[in-house]
Design a protein around this motif. Structure first.
Motif, short mmCIF file in Angstrom:
data_model
loop_
_atom_site.label_atom_id
_atom_site.label_comp_id
_atom_site.label_asym_id
_atom_site.label_seq_id
_atom_site.Cartn_x
_atom_site.Cartn_y
_atom_site.Cartn_z
N LYS B 59 0.84 -1.20 0.00
CA LYS B 59 0.00 0.00 0.00
C LYS B 59 0.88 1.25 0.00
CE LYS B 59 -3.81 2.15 2.48
NZ LYS B 59 -4.55 2.19 3.73
N LYS B 61 3.93 1.43 -1.12
CA LYS B 61 4.58 1.53 -2.44
C LYS B 61 3.62 2.14 -3.47
CE LYS B 61 7.12 -2.00 -3.95
NZ LYS B 61 7.49 -3.43 -4.19
N ARG B 62 2.37 1.68 -3.43
CA ARG B 62 1.36 2.20 -4.37
C ARG B 62 1.15 3.69 -4.14
NH1 ARG B 62 -1.38 -2.50 -3.53
NH2 ARG B 62 -2.73 -1.56 -1.97
N SER B 63 1.08 4.05 -2.88
CA SER B 63 0.85 5.44 -2.54
C SER B 63 2.00 6.32 -3.04
CB SER B 63 0.69 5.53 -1.02
OG SER B 63 0.94 6.81 -0.58
N ARG B 64 3.24 5.82 -2.89
CA ARG B 64 4.40 6.59 -3.38
C ARG B 64 4.35 6.71 -4.90
NH1 ARG B 64 9.02 3.76 0.28
NH2 ARG B 64 8.55 4.85 2.20
N LEU B 65 3.95 5.63 -5.55
CA LEU B 65 3.86 5.64 -7.01
C LEU B 65 2.82 6.65 -7.47
CD1 LEU B 65 5.12 4.06 -9.38
CD2 LEU B 65 3.13 2.56 -9.31
N GLU B 66 1.68 6.65 -6.78
CA GLU B 66 0.61 7.58 -7.12
C GLU B 66 1.09 9.02 -6.96
OE1 GLU B 66 -2.48 7.22 -8.31
OE2 GLU B 66 -2.00 5.10 -8.58
N LYS B 67 1.82 9.24 -5.86
CA LYS B 67 2.33 10.58 -5.57
C LYS B 67 3.30 11.02 -6.68
CE LYS B 67 4.12 13.07 -1.57
NZ LYS B 67 4.66 12.92 -0.21
N ARG B 69 3.42 9.89 -9.69
CA ARG B 69 2.68 10.06 -10.94
C ARG B 69 1.98 11.42 -10.96
NH1 ARG B 69 -0.79 5.35 -11.28
NH2 ARG B 69 0.98 4.24 -12.15
N THR B 70 1.40 11.79 -9.84
CA THR B 70 0.71 13.08 -9.76
C THR B 70 1.70 14.22 -10.00
OG1 THR B 70 -0.79 12.14 -8.14
CG2 THR B 70 -0.72 14.53 -8.25
N TYR B 72 4.50 14.04 -11.60
CA TYR B 72 4.93 13.99 -13.00
C TYR B 72 3.88 14.63 -13.91
CZ TYR B 72 6.09 12.07 -17.57
OH TYR B 72 6.38 11.94 -18.90
N GLN B 73 2.60 14.33 -13.61
CA GLN B 73 1.54 14.85 -14.46
C GLN B 73 1.38 16.35 -14.32
OE1 GLN B 73 -1.64 12.28 -13.23
NE2 GLN B 73 -1.23 10.79 -14.85
#
Lengths: 204, 141
Positions: B59, B61-67, B69-70, B72-73
């Motif tokens: 969870k 790791k996913r949260s860090r990835l989402e962060k 990605r945000t 980056y976007q």
């Protein structure tokens, strides 16, 4: 407290990535998990956690969020032992509780996941204890329970005395006139007795 | 600090240290047998602990990835789309440059007698513009 310098100065490998931590956790055997529970349980004295899983989870949480650093190549179970001890020490230590409030302030403007772990530290001897009032009261109650439980078991009482006074096993054996087997049996009785005296949630 | 008050704490700390020493020294078989004796099914409890711990880690790791990605976007993605002149205009200006040696492989192909397609021409125009080889004083359209 872990700092970036700790990561650089470690005699082990680099600070583990989350993928490496994940691999390590996947490699833990059933016996490893049971060992972790027993060690966590032993460190619960003086704190209000009523289950070893809480201390284990807290330790993993700090590892996952960077508050504690595990370096690649470091034996994981001894590392967990040391980290759990330190975290429990931090919870029951008066100075660390003050620092906890400070950490809360420091972390207020930052990602809580990256807040530094400033609770407790390695290498503190029992003499460096500065227990909170609550921890002290709990410790007194727990110690009284232990003494009452083993009252009359002379060998275990001697082992306890030896542990508390920092005596070597040979010294305890000599004072009690115990053979090696008797000493080891008494020590095992102590550990198993404590397990039963302070059962974890899953054991109740 | 009154250290005398911490006597119970020092004794409990010593006991905890001794117990953890013994736990570390015990064999896997002893540890598993003791767990069973305490009413714990080691495989089941270990699996539960393992899955809970890994779920929490994943969870995070996913949260860090989402962060990431945000973030980056939200970052600007390079220069805005270039405005190209008409194909005829591009062809004329590119031809001038090619005659001067610009344009790399494409210009070489062109000099060897191959036709530049419209798509080739647009790509070459963008490349030349990015390299700063186009004369900014000339109108682009």
């Amino acid at each position: 407290m872990s700092t970036p310098e700790d990561r650089l100065d470690s005699k082990y490998g680099a600070a583990a990535t989350t993928d490496q931590i994940e691999e390590q956790i996947e490699r833990l055997t059933d016996a490893d998990w049971m060992r972790l529970r027993k060690m966590a349980k032993a460190n619960l004295w003086g704190i209000r956690f009523d289950d070893p899983d809480e201390l284990i989870n807290e330790t993993f949480e700090r590892l996952f969020t960077g508050g504690r650093i595990w370096n690649v190549g470091m034996a994981f179970i001894p590392w967990m032992r040391s980290a759990m001890k330190s975290i429990a020490h931090g919870i029951r230590n008066r100075n660390s509780v003050k620092l906890e409030a400070l950490a809360g302030d420091l972390a207020a403007d930052s990602d809580p996941g990256t807040a530094p772990d400033i609770f407790g530290s390695e290498g503190k001897t029992p003499l460096a204890l500065a227990l909170t009032e609550e921890a002290r009261a709990l410790a007194e109650v727990e110690l009284a329970k232990i003494e009452a439980h083993f009252k009359g078991n002379q060998n275990v009482e001697l082992v306890l005395m030896g542990i508390e006074d920092g005596m070597k096993p040979e010294e305890v054996r000599e004072i009690g006139g115990m053979t090696m087997t008797q000493y080891e049996t008494a020590r095992k009785q102590l550990r198993r007795g404590l397990d039963k005296l302070f059962p974890a949630r899953r054991e109740k | 600090m009154n250290r005398d008050k911490d006597v119970a704490g020092m004794r409990m700390a010593a006991i905890a240290e001794a117990v953890t020493d013994d736990v570390m020294a015990a064999t896997d078989e002893q540890i598993l047998a003791e767990a069973v004796d305490e009413g714990v099914e080691p495989a089941s409890v270990a699996e539960q602990m393992r899955s809970t711990t890994l779920a929490r880690l994943r969870k995070i790791k996913r949260s860090r990835l989402e962060k990431a990605r945000t973030i980056y976007q939200q970052e600007p993605k390079g220069p805005p789309a270039k405005v190209r002149p008409s194909l005829d205009e591009m062809r004329n200006r590119v031809m001038d440059l090619i005659r001067g040696g610009a344009g790399g492989d494409l210009s070489l192909a062109f000099r060897n007698g191959k036709e530049l397609t419209n798509s080739d021409l647009e790509g070459l125009w963008d490349d030349l513009q990015e390299l700063g080889l186009l004369d900014d004083d000339k109108p682009n359209d």
